[in-house]
Design a protein around this motif. Structure first.
Motif, mmCIF file in Angstrom:
data_model
loop_
_atom_site.group_PDB
_atom_site.id
_atom_site.type_symbol
_atom_site.label_atom_id
_atom_site.label_comp_id
_atom_site.label_asym_id
_atom_site.label_seq_id
_atom_site.Cartn_x
_atom_site.Cartn_y
_atom_site.Cartn_z
ATOM 1 N N HIS A 210 -87.149 3.768 30.652
ATOM 2 C CA HIS A 210 -86.066 4.372 31.424
ATOM 3 C C HIS A 210 -85.011 4.962 30.504
ATOM 4 C CE1 HIS A 210 -87.013 2.519 35.460
ATOM 5 N NE2 HIS A 210 -87.710 1.713 34.665
ATOM 6 N N GLU A 211 -84.337 6.010 30.999
ATOM 7 C CA GLU A 211 -83.153 6.563 30.346
ATOM 8 C C GLU A 211 -82.372 7.368 31.380
ATOM 9 O OE1 GLU A 211 -84.679 8.922 27.161
ATOM 10 O OE2 GLU A 211 -85.311 10.574 28.444
ATOM 11 N N ARG A 212 -81.179 7.793 31.000
ATOM 12 C CA ARG A 212 -80.371 8.643 31.875
ATOM 13 C C ARG A 212 -80.012 9.932 31.149
ATOM 14 N NH1 ARG A 212 -78.121 7.246 36.530
ATOM 15 N NH2 ARG A 212 -76.255 8.520 36.184
ATOM 16 N N ARG A 213 -80.057 11.045 31.891
ATOM 17 C CA ARG A 213 -79.698 12.349 31.336
ATOM 18 C C ARG A 213 -78.920 13.132 32.388
ATOM 19 N NH1 ARG A 213 -82.080 13.454 26.538
ATOM 20 N NH2 ARG A 213 -83.837 12.144 25.925
ATOM 21 N N HIS A 214 -77.749 13.599 31.999
ATOM 22 C CA HIS A 214 -76.917 14.419 32.883
ATOM 23 C C HIS A 214 -76.683 13.742 34.233
ATOM 24 C CE1 HIS A 214 -77.053 17.839 30.132
ATOM 25 N NE2 HIS A 214 -78.359 17.643 30.025
ATOM 26 N N GLY A 215 -76.458 12.448 34.226
ATOM 27 C CA GLY A 215 -76.207 11.725 35.458
ATOM 28 C C GLY A 215 -77.439 11.459 36.295
#
Length: 252
Positions: A210-215
């Protein structure tokens, strides 16, 4: 021909292969963008390989190494070319091999990170209106998926891409640094645009992460020669459930 090793690619760059071997590699490089990137990386690197291997050769027990190589059942006796120094370093100086492996693995990791970063940048521009007007007839979708299949070697169909609460809108081919990326998009009634993206890789299989990008939340994984990512505004747990479903449906 199996996936070529770095030693074979170095021999290719040094013009030390016979005509048939070179022709086979030419075809593989033309058909595989990631292999082409490996060749570019090996040819453009400005690290002082020759000086490093010259120094290693001075320290290595060359007579003993050459005797072992001469005794090997090979139709060709290696001389003191760059390929010989790679073999000698691998056999006699493990530290150099470890350093080279780490350098190449770091480069592969950076490439993997970069393609997800570019997809994230692209998806950050999407709003529901981006997808609302797109045709959703099955004939158009089949034509789009055939284009993706032909370029990336994945087996996709509208039935495999159905999601509850979301309408499949489009499959399209993008490109980053000469590497093709396929993007399948949906419009979810609650969370808006959602995308499943795939590109080729030679990094082997890796589990869901998992990761987060641009919200947005991202679930990504690799299986054999493909890297996948699912990105959208859905909760991370929902995206993971979708990713598991796609892995089962697509046999990835």
């Amino acid at each position: 021909m199996n996936a070529p090793s770095d030693e074979q690619l170095v021999a290719y760059l040094d013009d030390e292969l016979d005509r048939e071997q070179r022709s086979q590699l030419d075809s593989l490089i033309a058909d595989d963008p990631l292999l082409s990137l490996r060749v570019q990386w090996l040819s453009r690197s400005n690290l002082p390989f020759k000086a490093a291997y010259d120094e290693l050769a001075q320290q290595a027990p060359l007579d003993r190494l050459q005797a072992r190589l001469d005794a090997a059942p090979s139709p060709q006796k290696p001389g003191f070319s760059r390929r010989w120094f790679i073999g000698a370093a691998a056999a006699g100086v493990a530290l150099a091999g470890v350093a080279a492996d780490r350098l190449f693995l770091a480069w592969q990791t950076q490439q993997s990170h970069n393609w997800r970063e570019r997809v994230g940048d692209y998806m950050a521009l999407y709003v529901p209106q981006t997808l609302e007007h797109l045709p959703t007839d099955e004939a158009s979708q089949l034509a789009q998926l055939r284009t993706v299949d032909a370029r990336l070697g994945v087996n996709l169909s509208p039935a495999k891409l159905k999601l509850p609460g979301a309408q499949f809108k489009r499959a399209q081919l993008l490109e980053y640094d000469g590497v093709p990326i396929a993007q399948m998009t949906w419009l979810d009634a609650t969370h808006g645009p959602l995308a499943l993206c795939v590109t080729r890789t030679n990094s082997g299989s890796q589990p869901l992460a998992h990761e987060r990008r641009h919200g947005m939340n991202v679930v990504y994984w690799t299986e054999r020669e493909h890297a996948w990512m699912l990105i959208g505004h859905h909760p991370a747990s929902e995206l993971e459930d979708m990713a598991k479903m796609f892995k089962t449906r697509l046999n990835v």
